[in-house]
Design a protein around this motif. Structure first.
Motif, PDB file in Angstrom:
ATOM      1  N   THR A 191       0.759  -1.268   0.017  1.00 14.92           N
ATOM      2  CA  THR A 191       0.177   0.061  -0.022  1.00 14.92           C
ATOM      3  C   THR A 191       0.915   1.288   0.090  1.00 14.92           C
ATOM      4  O   THR A 191       0.458   2.360  -0.824  1.00 14.92           O
ATOM      5  N   LEU A 192       1.784   1.463   0.759  1.00 17.74           N
ATOM      6  CA  LEU A 192       2.810   2.179   0.769  1.00 17.74           C
ATOM      7  C   LEU A 192       3.342   2.679  -0.525  1.00 17.74           C
ATOM      8  O   LEU A 192       3.755   3.789  -0.920  1.00 17.74           O
ATOM      9  N   GLN A 193       3.997   1.777  -1.246  1.00 13.19           N
ATOM     10  CA  GLN A 193       4.661   1.664  -2.289  1.00 13.19           C
ATOM     11  C   GLN A 193       3.517   2.111  -3.328  1.00 13.19           C
ATOM     12  O   GLN A 193       4.017   2.864  -4.254  1.00 13.19           O
ATOM     13  N   GLU A 194       2.531   1.720  -3.379  1.00 14.71           N
ATOM     14  CA  GLU A 194       1.427   2.190  -4.412  1.00 14.71           C
ATOM     15  C   GLU A 194       1.230   3.736  -4.231  1.00 14.71           C
ATOM     16  O   GLU A 194       1.058   4.463  -5.056  1.00 14.71           O
ATOM     17  N   GLN A 195       1.011   4.054  -3.109  1.00 10.74           N
ATOM     18  CA  GLN A 195       0.899   5.567  -2.455  1.00 10.74           C
ATOM     19  C   GLN A 195       1.845   6.275  -3.089  1.00 10.74           C
ATOM     20  O   GLN A 195       2.090   7.419  -3.604  1.00 10.74           O
ATOM     21  N   LYS A 196       3.104   6.145  -2.954  1.00  6.99           N
ATOM     22  CA  LYS A 196       4.201   6.594  -3.277  1.00  6.99           C
ATOM     23  C   LYS A 196       4.687   6.907  -4.527  1.00  6.99           C
ATOM     24  O   LYS A 196       4.981   7.960  -5.231  1.00  6.99           O
ATOM     25  N   LEU A 197       4.024   5.681  -5.479  1.00  8.56           N
ATOM     26  CA  LEU A 197       4.105   5.808  -7.023  1.00  8.56           C
ATOM     27  C   LEU A 197       3.188   6.685  -7.583  1.00  8.56           C
ATOM     28  O   LEU A 197       3.263   7.583  -8.403  1.00  8.56           O
ATOM     29  N   LYS A 198       1.898   6.934  -6.810  1.00  6.86           N
ATOM     30  CA  LYS A 198       0.738   7.796  -7.076  1.00  6.86           C
ATOM     31  C   LYS A 198       1.338   9.328  -6.790  1.00  6.86           C
ATOM     32  O   LYS A 198       1.100  10.249  -7.724  1.00  6.86           O
ATOM     33  N   ASN A 199       2.093   9.389  -5.773  1.00 10.17           N
ATOM     34  CA  ASN A 199       2.461  10.540  -5.626  1.00 10.17           C
ATOM     35  C   ASN A 199       3.527  11.093  -6.573  1.00 10.17           C
ATOM     36  O   ASN A 199       3.459  12.312  -6.984  1.00 10.17           O
ATOM     37  N   SER A 200       4.564  10.221  -6.969  1.00 11.20           N
ATOM     38  CA  SER A 200       5.327  10.585  -7.899  1.00 11.20           C
ATOM     39  C   SER A 200       4.773  10.908  -9.276  1.00 11.20           C
ATOM     40  O   SER A 200       5.092  11.771 -10.065  1.00 11.20           O
ATOM     41  N   VAL A 201       3.814  10.065  -9.707  1.00 14.12           N
ATOM     42  CA  VAL A 201       3.030  10.381 -11.018  1.00 14.12           C
ATOM     43  C   VAL A 201       2.432  11.851 -10.868  1.00 14.12           C
ATOM     44  O   VAL A 201       2.494  12.776 -12.043  1.00 14.12           O
ATOM     45  N   VAL A 202       1.728  12.306  -9.754  1.00 16.33           N
ATOM     46  CA  VAL A 202       1.261  13.554  -9.578  1.00 16.33           C
ATOM     47  C   VAL A 202       2.151  14.626  -9.681  1.00 16.33           C
ATOM     48  O   VAL A 202       1.808  15.846 -10.429  1.00 16.33           O
ATOM     49  N   VAL A 203       3.498  14.406  -9.157  1.00 20.07           N
ATOM     50  CA  VAL A 203       4.327  15.582  -9.530  1.00 20.07           C
ATOM     51  C   VAL A 203       5.052  15.631 -10.571  1.00 20.07           C
ATOM     52  O   VAL A 203       5.340  16.577 -11.124  1.00 20.07           O
ATOM     53  N   LEU A 204       5.108  14.360 -11.267  1.00 17.26           N
ATOM     54  CA  LEU A 204       5.442  14.478 -12.760  1.00 17.26           C
ATOM     55  C   LEU A 204       4.441  15.120 -13.538  1.00 17.26           C
ATOM     56  O   LEU A 204       4.882  15.950 -14.393  1.00 17.26           O
TER      57      LEU A 204
END
Length: 209
Positions: A191-204
């Motif tokens: 879950t934390l990995q998925e959240q981190k990936l989503k945050n990275s996509v938003v920043v990108l």
């Protein structure tokens, strides 16, 4: 530690005393998240060994709290945590239970590599000897039982004070609870990995606009 909405599986087998049930996993997950936040594992000032020790402590405390005071091992584990120091500035030495587990795994791997292929005509004799069916095999079997019981007493918290019957029940309960702990920690990591990936996509996406 970043907040994450995770949901433990509601199904599953009740196991020994509910150690593998969905209710137990949800309680374990809730206690684990609270323990990780309290331990400050997301702090940038915490070193690797400190973080590892804090995660281990939070996981053990969550396991004991979620299981309750019914089994002996959870009471013993909670007592060990109460006596242990809150933080370790140096790498903690391996506990006796962890050292024994490593020895068991190492021995099993060595035996698999070195196990000879027995002729077919020796299979019956070997089986009879292993189960104490001839000569002094009964004494060998009893010695093996005592040896394995002593190993379990070191692995299971509070196991040294238990007789054989109680030890087997506590071992089953502890094993089922540890399996649930692994499942919950894997779920939390995903879950934390998925959240981190989503945050990275938003920043990108923001940078690309």
């Amino acid at each position: 530690m970043p907040s994450a909405r995770v949901q433990a599986g509601g199904g599953g087998n009740g196991g020994a005393g509910g150690g593998g049930s969905g209710r137990f996993k949800r309680a374990l997950l809730r206690n684990l998240i609270l323990g990780l936040r309290k331990g400050g594992v997301a702090s940038g000032e915490m070193g690797f060994h400190e973080r590892k020790s804090a995660i281990k402590r939070a996981a053990d405390a969550a396991l004991a709290a979620a299981r309750g005071a019914a089994p002996c091992w959870s009471r013993s584990l909670a007592a060990e945590l109460a006596q242990a120091p809150q933080q370790h500035r140096s790498p903690p030495s391996p506990s006796p239970r962890k050292m024994i587990c490593r020895k068991i795994v190492r021995r099993s791997l060595i035996r698999r590599r070195r196990r000879p292929i027995r002729p077919a005509n020796n299979t019956t004799a070997a089986t009879t000897k292993a189960y104490g069916g001839g000569g002094g095999g009964g004494g060998v079997a009893r010695a093996m039982v005592r040896k394995r019981a002593s190993v379990l007493k070191e692995i299971v918290p509070g196991g040294k004070a238990l007789d054989m019957c109680a030890l087997l029940g506590e071992t089953l309960d502890y094993a089922v609870s540890l399996k649930a702990q692994v499942d919950v920690m894997q779920l939390l990591v995903r879950t934390l990995q998925e959240q981190k990936l989503k945050n990275s996509v938003v920043v990108l996406k923001k940078k690309m606009q």
